[in-house]
Write a protein that holds these residues in place. Structure first.
Motif, PDB file in Angstrom:
ATOM      1  N   GLY A   1      39.413  39.376 -18.775  1.00  0.00           N
ATOM      2  CA  GLY A   1      39.281  40.758 -18.356  1.00  0.00           C
ATOM      3  C   GLY A   1      39.876  40.987 -16.983  1.00  0.00           C
ATOM      4  O   GLY A   1      40.299  40.063 -16.307  1.00  0.00           O
ATOM      5  N   GLU A   2      39.892  42.228 -16.569  1.00  0.00           N
ATOM      6  CA  GLU A   2      40.479  42.604 -15.291  1.00  0.00           C
ATOM      7  C   GLU A   2      39.558  42.210 -14.142  1.00  0.00           C
ATOM      8  O   GLU A   2      38.325  42.255 -14.263  1.00  0.00           O
ATOM      9  CB  GLU A   2      40.724  44.133 -15.292  1.00  0.00           C
ATOM     10  N   ASN A   3      40.168  41.808 -13.025  1.00  0.00           N
ATOM     11  CA  ASN A   3      39.443  41.514 -11.804  1.00  0.00           C
ATOM     12  C   ASN A   3      40.186  42.184 -10.649  1.00  0.00           C
ATOM     13  O   ASN A   3      41.406  42.035 -10.529  1.00  0.00           O
ATOM     14  CB  ASN A   3      39.368  39.998 -11.566  1.00  0.00           C
ATOM     15  N   VAL A   4      39.484  42.948  -9.841  1.00  0.00           N
ATOM     16  CA  VAL A   4      40.100  43.680  -8.743  1.00  0.00           C
ATOM     17  C   VAL A   4      39.469  43.223  -7.429  1.00  0.00           C
ATOM     18  O   VAL A   4      38.247  43.262  -7.279  1.00  0.00           O
ATOM     19  CB  VAL A   4      39.912  45.199  -8.925  1.00  0.00           C
ATOM     20  N   GLU A   5      40.323  42.782  -6.511  1.00  0.00           N
ATOM     21  CA  GLU A   5      39.869  42.344  -5.188  1.00  0.00           C
ATOM     22  C   GLU A   5      40.360  43.344  -4.146  1.00  0.00           C
ATOM     23  O   GLU A   5      41.536  43.738  -4.164  1.00  0.00           O
ATOM     24  CB  GLU A   5      40.422  40.955  -4.871  1.00  0.00           C
ATOM     25  N   GLN A   6      39.478  43.718  -3.221  1.00  0.00           N
ATOM     26  CA  GLN A   6      39.799  44.751  -2.233  1.00  0.00           C
ATOM     27  C   GLN A   6      39.524  44.224  -0.838  1.00  0.00           C
ATOM     28  O   GLN A   6      38.494  43.606  -0.575  1.00  0.00           O
ATOM     29  CB  GLN A   6      38.951  45.994  -2.516  1.00  0.00           C
ATOM     30  N   HIS A   7      40.450  44.540   0.097  1.00  0.00           N
ATOM     31  CA  HIS A   7      40.310  44.099   1.489  1.00  0.00           C
ATOM     32  C   HIS A   7      40.876  45.172   2.429  1.00  0.00           C
ATOM     33  O   HIS A   7      41.855  45.841   2.065  1.00  0.00           O
ATOM     34  CB  HIS A   7      41.086  42.798   1.707  1.00  0.00           C
ATOM     35  N   PRO A   8      40.309  45.335   3.624  1.00  0.00           N
ATOM     36  CA  PRO A   8      39.117  44.633   4.122  1.00  0.00           C
ATOM     37  C   PRO A   8      37.836  45.294   3.608  1.00  0.00           C
ATOM     38  O   PRO A   8      37.898  46.357   3.013  1.00  0.00           O
ATOM     39  CB  PRO A   8      39.251  44.807   5.635  1.00  0.00           C
ATOM     40  N   SER A   9      36.710  44.701   3.870  1.00  0.00           N
ATOM     41  CA  SER A   9      35.446  45.302   3.462  1.00  0.00           C
ATOM     42  C   SER A   9      35.029  46.405   4.446  1.00  0.00           C
ATOM     43  O   SER A   9      34.353  47.350   4.053  1.00  0.00           O
ATOM     44  CB  SER A   9      34.343  44.250   3.351  1.00  0.00           C
TER      45      SER A   9
ATOM     46  N   PRO B   1      25.279  47.236  -2.298  1.00  0.00           N
ATOM     47  CA  PRO B   1      26.015  47.042  -1.042  1.00  0.00           C
ATOM     48  C   PRO B   1      26.929  45.823  -1.100  1.00  0.00           C
ATOM     49  O   PRO B   1      26.502  44.739  -1.471  1.00  0.00           O
ATOM     50  CB  PRO B   1      24.889  46.844  -0.018  1.00  0.00           C
ATOM     51  N   GLY B   2      28.191  46.020  -0.731  1.00  0.00           N
ATOM     52  CA  GLY B   2      29.147  44.916  -0.701  1.00  0.00           C
ATOM     53  C   GLY B   2      29.681  44.495  -2.049  1.00  0.00           C
ATOM     54  O   GLY B   2      30.539  43.610  -2.138  1.00  0.00           O
ATOM     55  N   MET B   3      29.170  45.115  -3.123  1.00  0.00           N
ATOM     56  CA  MET B   3      29.584  44.705  -4.476  1.00  0.00           C
ATOM     57  C   MET B   3      30.418  45.776  -5.168  1.00  0.00           C
ATOM     58  O   MET B   3      30.940  45.562  -6.257  1.00  0.00           O
ATOM     59  CB  MET B   3      28.356  44.403  -5.336  1.00  0.00           C
ATOM     60  N   GLY B   4      30.541  46.911  -4.566  1.00  0.00           N
ATOM     61  CA  GLY B   4      31.327  47.965  -5.185  1.00  0.00           C
ATOM     62  C   GLY B   4      30.625  48.586  -6.381  1.00  0.00           C
ATOM     63  O   GLY B   4      29.399  48.559  -6.482  1.00  0.00           O
TER      64      GLY B   4
END
Lengths: 110, 115
Positions: free
Chosen positions: A1-9, B39-42
């Protein structure tokens, strides 16, 4: 499945500066990449989106760029204002399911 | 035109209790979603329904069940609530996977606390 990583927090900028938020996705078949803004205590709302056949899209002070080869896309906000302070989410869609990144809390200091 | 309506807005449960979160949309959308926000997990997808009569698991389906009662309504059930299910739950809808629109309309959210 799809995985989306986002930066910065989290991201803190001075009013008038630019802000950039970056996301990567895992599924090369994903073809739609929206960005949502969520103000404190409110529901997420779409601010801009891009499809996989386009490399860049602009709407006034916001723009999104997409690099399909590298599987990443970015949100650019220019001339930031205090009302831009919010949580921003990127997302990618594949086989109908919209998967979100972890979110970026943007603070614009007056 | 109410958009997406969620009930209840707030709920406190004890561990082991059950409850159902209700969601209804009046935009004639085909697809509906349930997300949880921590929080922090979207926003993490719990379940998805592409159309009436179909449901599909998302990223975090364990501990939840859903029912797509008709085109308008998509409910989320917690059979035996656990403290790890304390979260804000959002329902959303869109015209559908083949509509070309893909824009989600979110409900106002339901804040659930499990003690």
């Amino acid at each position: 499945g799809e995985n989306v990583e986002q930066h910065p927090s989290t991201l803190s900028v001075q009013e008038g500066d630019s802000a950039v938020i970056k996301c990567t996705y895992s599924d090369s078949a994903s073809n739609y990449f929206p960005w949502y803004k969520q103000e404190l205590g409110k529901r997420p709302q779409l601010i801009i989106d891009i499809r996989s056949n386009v490399g860049e899209k602009k709407d006034q002070r916001i723009a999104v760029t997409l690099n399909k080869t590298a599987k990443h896309f970015s949100l650019h906000i220019t001339e930031t204002q205090p009302e831009d302070s919010a949580v921003y989410f990127c997302a990618a869609i594949n086989t109908g399911k919209l998967i979100f990144g972890q979110g970026t809390t943007l603070q614009v200091k007056p | 035109n109410a958009g997406v309506t969620q009930t209840p807005k707030f709920q406190v449960l004890k561990t082991g209790q059950s409850m159902t979160l209700q969601c209804a949309q009046d935009m004639n959308h085909n697809s509906m979603y349930w997300y949880r926000q921590d929080p922090g997990m979207g926003l993490r997808l719990i379940y998805y329904s592409a159309s009436e009569g179909t449901t599909d698991k998302g990223e975090v389906p364990n501990g939840y069940n859903v029912s797509r009662l008709n085109k308008r309504e998509f409910s989320l059930r917690l059979e035996s609530a656990a403290p790890s299910q304390t979260s804000v739950y959002f329902c959303a809808s869109e015209r559908g996977p083949r509509s070309g629109a893909n824009v989600l309309t979110f409900g106002a959210g339901s804040r659930l606390t499990v003690l």
